[in-house]
Enzyme design. Sequence first.
Site, PDB file in Angstrom:
ATOM      1  N   LEU A  11       0.815  -1.222   0.000  1.00 29.11           N
ATOM      2  CA  LEU A  11       0.000   0.000   0.000  1.00 29.11           C
ATOM      3  C   LEU A  11       0.846   1.269   0.000  1.00 29.11           C
ATOM      4  O   LEU A  11       0.311   2.370  -0.107  1.00 29.11           O
ATOM      5  CB  LEU A  11      -0.909   0.028   1.239  1.00 29.11           C
ATOM      6  CG  LEU A  11      -1.919  -1.105   1.370  1.00 29.11           C
ATOM      7  CD1 LEU A  11      -2.714  -0.934   2.666  1.00 29.11           C
ATOM      8  CD2 LEU A  11      -2.853  -1.145   0.172  1.00 29.11           C
ATOM      9  N   SER A  12       2.151   1.124   0.133  1.00 24.94           N
ATOM     10  CA  SER A  12       3.029   2.284   0.281  1.00 24.94           C
ATOM     11  C   SER A  12       3.421   2.885  -1.063  1.00 24.94           C
ATOM     12  O   SER A  12       4.002   2.193  -1.904  1.00 24.94           O
ATOM     13  CB  SER A  12       4.299   1.868   1.028  1.00 24.94           C
ATOM     14  OG  SER A  12       5.303   2.850   0.893  1.00 24.94           O
ATOM     15  N   PRO A  13       3.163   4.185  -1.268  1.00 29.98           N
ATOM     16  CA  PRO A  13       3.604   4.805  -2.518  1.00 29.98           C
ATOM     17  C   PRO A  13       5.124   4.857  -2.620  1.00 29.98           C
ATOM     18  O   PRO A  13       5.683   4.839  -3.710  1.00 29.98           O
ATOM     19  CB  PRO A  13       3.003   6.208  -2.453  1.00 29.98           C
ATOM     20  CG  PRO A  13       2.834   6.481  -0.988  1.00 29.98           C
ATOM     21  CD  PRO A  13       2.499   5.158  -0.380  1.00 29.98           C
TER      22      PRO A  13
END
EC number: 5.99.1.4
Length: 197
Positions: A11-13
């Site tokens: 989920l981490s950009p």
Amino acid sequence: MSRIDYYFSTLSPFTYLAGTRLEDIAARHGAEITYKPLDIMQLFQRTGGKPVPERHPNRQTYRLMELQRIADIQDMPINLKPRHWPTNGAPSAFAIIAAAKAGGGDLGALVHGFCRACWVEEKDIAEDAVIAEQLEAAGFDRGLGGWAMVEGAETYARNLEDAVNAGVFGAPFYITDDDQRFWGQDRLDHLDWHLGR
């Protein structure tokens, strides 16, 4: 052979913006990567971080500016407000855990594929069809995501404990086998330098 423990969230950009540079660095230095997807929200709770919506507006504004700037510098597309974010990161993590155990494909491509699906392609990486598509694209069996839930859940929880015990507080986070720690995709050059010493 040296080892890199790679703690990350699909989920981490910032995990997305790391691309597959870690894999390039590891190959150059003959290092092995241990992929350890984790629950980033639980990590924040355990280590004093805050989810994005709970951060001060100044920090939220800066985060968006920085994400766009990094994407522009690296010539990578990014959607700063993707339709399916946040979503449940566990199913994609379970698929990565299953793929690591099964072997035969490209784990770096799988991790990046999930991140790209979220941050560029407007796909919900919690959906079975998206998981199957990403597995196949990275050279794994499409069905891996479906039968790995129990073991995946256990490993996912253990990765969080390992992360907290190892000093991790964000993602992506890289730890070498001599306990040198690197937080963020912007520290990959530092990791490269360390491995080359």
